[in-house]
Enzyme design. Structure first.
Site, PDB file in Angstrom:
ATOM      1  N   ASP A 158      -1.620 -12.291   6.796  1.00  0.00           N
ATOM      2  CA  ASP A 158      -2.975 -12.490   5.975  1.00  0.00           C
ATOM      3  C   ASP A 158      -4.135 -12.855   7.200  1.00  0.00           C
ATOM      4  O   ASP A 158      -3.839 -14.036   7.586  1.00  0.00           O
ATOM      5  CB  ASP A 158      -3.096 -13.174   4.886  1.00  0.00           C
ATOM      6  N   ALA A 159      -5.000 -12.040   7.232  1.00  0.00           N
ATOM      7  CA  ALA A 159      -5.927 -12.596   8.360  1.00  0.00           C
ATOM      8  C   ALA A 159      -6.760 -13.708   8.152  1.00  0.00           C
ATOM      9  O   ALA A 159      -7.033 -14.620   8.918  1.00  0.00           O
ATOM     10  CB  ALA A 159      -6.931 -11.332   8.467  1.00  0.00           C
ATOM     11  N   GLU A 181      -3.295   0.438  12.422  1.00  0.00           N
ATOM     12  CA  GLU A 181      -2.696   1.735  13.284  1.00  0.00           C
ATOM     13  C   GLU A 181      -3.062   1.573  14.664  1.00  0.00           C
ATOM     14  O   GLU A 181      -2.485   2.419  15.521  1.00  0.00           O
ATOM     15  CB  GLU A 181      -3.935   3.012  12.832  1.00  0.00           C
ATOM     16  N   ASP A 217      -2.646  -7.852  11.150  1.00  0.00           N
ATOM     17  CA  ASP A 217      -2.298  -7.037   9.938  1.00  0.00           C
ATOM     18  C   ASP A 217      -1.341  -7.386   8.863  1.00  0.00           C
ATOM     19  O   ASP A 217      -0.147  -8.034   9.180  1.00  0.00           O
ATOM     20  CB  ASP A 217      -2.183  -5.475  10.290  1.00  0.00           C
ATOM     21  N   ASP A 228     -11.683  -4.747  10.669  1.00  0.00           N
ATOM     22  CA  ASP A 228     -11.159  -3.305  10.917  1.00  0.00           C
ATOM     23  C   ASP A 228     -10.466  -3.167   9.477  1.00  0.00           C
ATOM     24  O   ASP A 228      -9.081  -2.897   9.569  1.00  0.00           O
ATOM     25  CB  ASP A 228     -10.535  -2.773  12.200  1.00  0.00           C
ATOM     26  N   GLN A 282       0.843  -1.237  -0.064  1.00  0.00           N
ATOM     27  CA  GLN A 282      -0.087  -0.034  -0.283  1.00  0.00           C
ATOM     28  C   GLN A 282       0.803   1.346  -0.055  1.00  0.00           C
ATOM     29  O   GLN A 282       2.111   1.228   0.317  1.00  0.00           O
ATOM     30  CB  GLN A 282      -0.934   0.004   1.252  1.00  0.00           C
TER      31      GLN A 282
END
Length: 339
Positions: free
Chosen positions: A169-170, A118, A138, A187, A63
């Site tokens: 990876d979740a 975050e 995350d 989230d 990202q």
């Protein structure tokens, strides 16, 4: 995190410094010109606000990341051109995401957070006195490191011994774990085309991977994108309808988040009844949570579950279900920073 930088001359004698990543552009003409963040909400609608400066920016494996110091909203975290949270009002989003499921549960001890890099979701979960373990999973190490360094409000949460921070990876993490959880939280970034999170909004994921990892009285909650009169059909109604195919009791609720320039939505679900009573919720808030909530109380949460006529009608009639080959994506992936 890296970025490409080039210098181009202007005809007016000024120079333009050009920074470019896959999703973000920063242009600088001169030091006196106002600075603005611009996010495309729709093909013919943009949301912009003044900046003091760009505090940090770069690109991870997954990202583009930026931390902006804005004149109106304080520090703002932007990922892939989409605002994730703003310093002055992130408590609205995170209180609405975390506290309703924990307060609806009789005695929550374990929480699994998908995403949440975050740290704000973990921060709110750790305020509950009954919590023994919070797993925050995350996929992006650099985003987590970035937030640990720059988002000072969450420093204590990242240091909490009850927090198990996992970079993975979740979907894979839930599949690999043998344990079950009282609460699972989504989230995640919105389900955008080409984004890393779309698979985590599908019926097959909810049904085959997520739900089996909940305890018998477990509760699932997820952020569900914009939920305004004009924006709720983008993903909110589809996420709600998808979850309705998997869980017996499902409620959608909304709140206005000023920095998002829209009403935002969440969906809470369980196979046990979700008992939502203002008086009982206020009592639980007083007994279970350390410190005072800034936004949420029993009455405000009950009212947030009462949707306006337009949105309620759409949710009732929605037929779209998220599947691997049946996407519905939101607008607004372009962004420009003009300095």
């Amino acid at each position: 995190m890296g970025e490409a930088v080039g210098l181009f001359p202007y005809n007016n004698g000024f120079s333009k410094v050009h920074y470019e990543t896959n999703h973000m552009i920063i242009e600088q003409k001169n030091e006196e010109e106002d600075s603005w963040f611009e996010e495309e909400i729709d093909v013919d609608l943009k949301w912009s606000f003044a900046l003091n400066r760009v505090l940090h920016k770069g690109t991870s494996e997954y990202q583009d990341i930026a931390l902006l110091d804005t004149k109106h909203f304080g520090k703002v975290l932007v990922i892939d051109g989409k605002m994730q949270s703003a310093e002055v009002d992130e408590f609205i989003y995170h209180e609405c995401l975390i506290h309703p499921p924990l307060l609806c549960h009789p005695n929550p001890k374990s929480v699994f957070i998908m995403g949440g890099g975050e740290g704000s979701a973990a921060r709110e979960a750790l305020r509950h006195k009954s919590i023994e373990k919070v797993v925050m999973c995350d996929i992006d190490q650099e985003v987590v490191d970035f937030c640990k360094k720059h988002l000072t409000a969450n420093h204590e949460a990242f240091r909490n011994m009850k927090l198990d921070l996992v970079i993975n990876d979740a979907k894979a993490e839930l599949e690999e774990r043998n344990e079950k959880f009282d609460i699972i939280v989504g989230d995640l970034a919105d389900p955008v085309e080409g984004g890393p999170c779309y698979q985590l909004y599908t019926k097959s994921f909810y049904e085959n991977i997520l739900k089996p990892k909940l305890n018998n009285n477990g509760i699932f909650v997820t952020q569900a994108g914009p939920a305004g009169v004009f924006s709720h059909k983008e993903v909110f109604s589809s996420i709600y309808n998808t979850i309705k195919q998997v869980f017996k009791y499902v409620r959608a609720y909304t709140a206005h988040v000023p920095s998002f320039a829209d009403t935002w939505g969440w969906v809470i679900a369980s196979d046990q009844p979700l008992r939502i009573e203002a008086g009982k919720m206020d009592k639980k808030i007083a007994e279970r949570i350390d410190g005072e909530l800034l936004y949420l109380n029993g009455a405000s949460f009950v009212s947030s579950t009462i949707l306006n006529k337009t949105v309620a009608k759409t949710l009732k009639n929605e037929t779209h279900v998220y599947a691997e080959d049946n996407a519905r994506f939101i607008h607004g992936q372009g962004v420009a920073y003009r300095i």
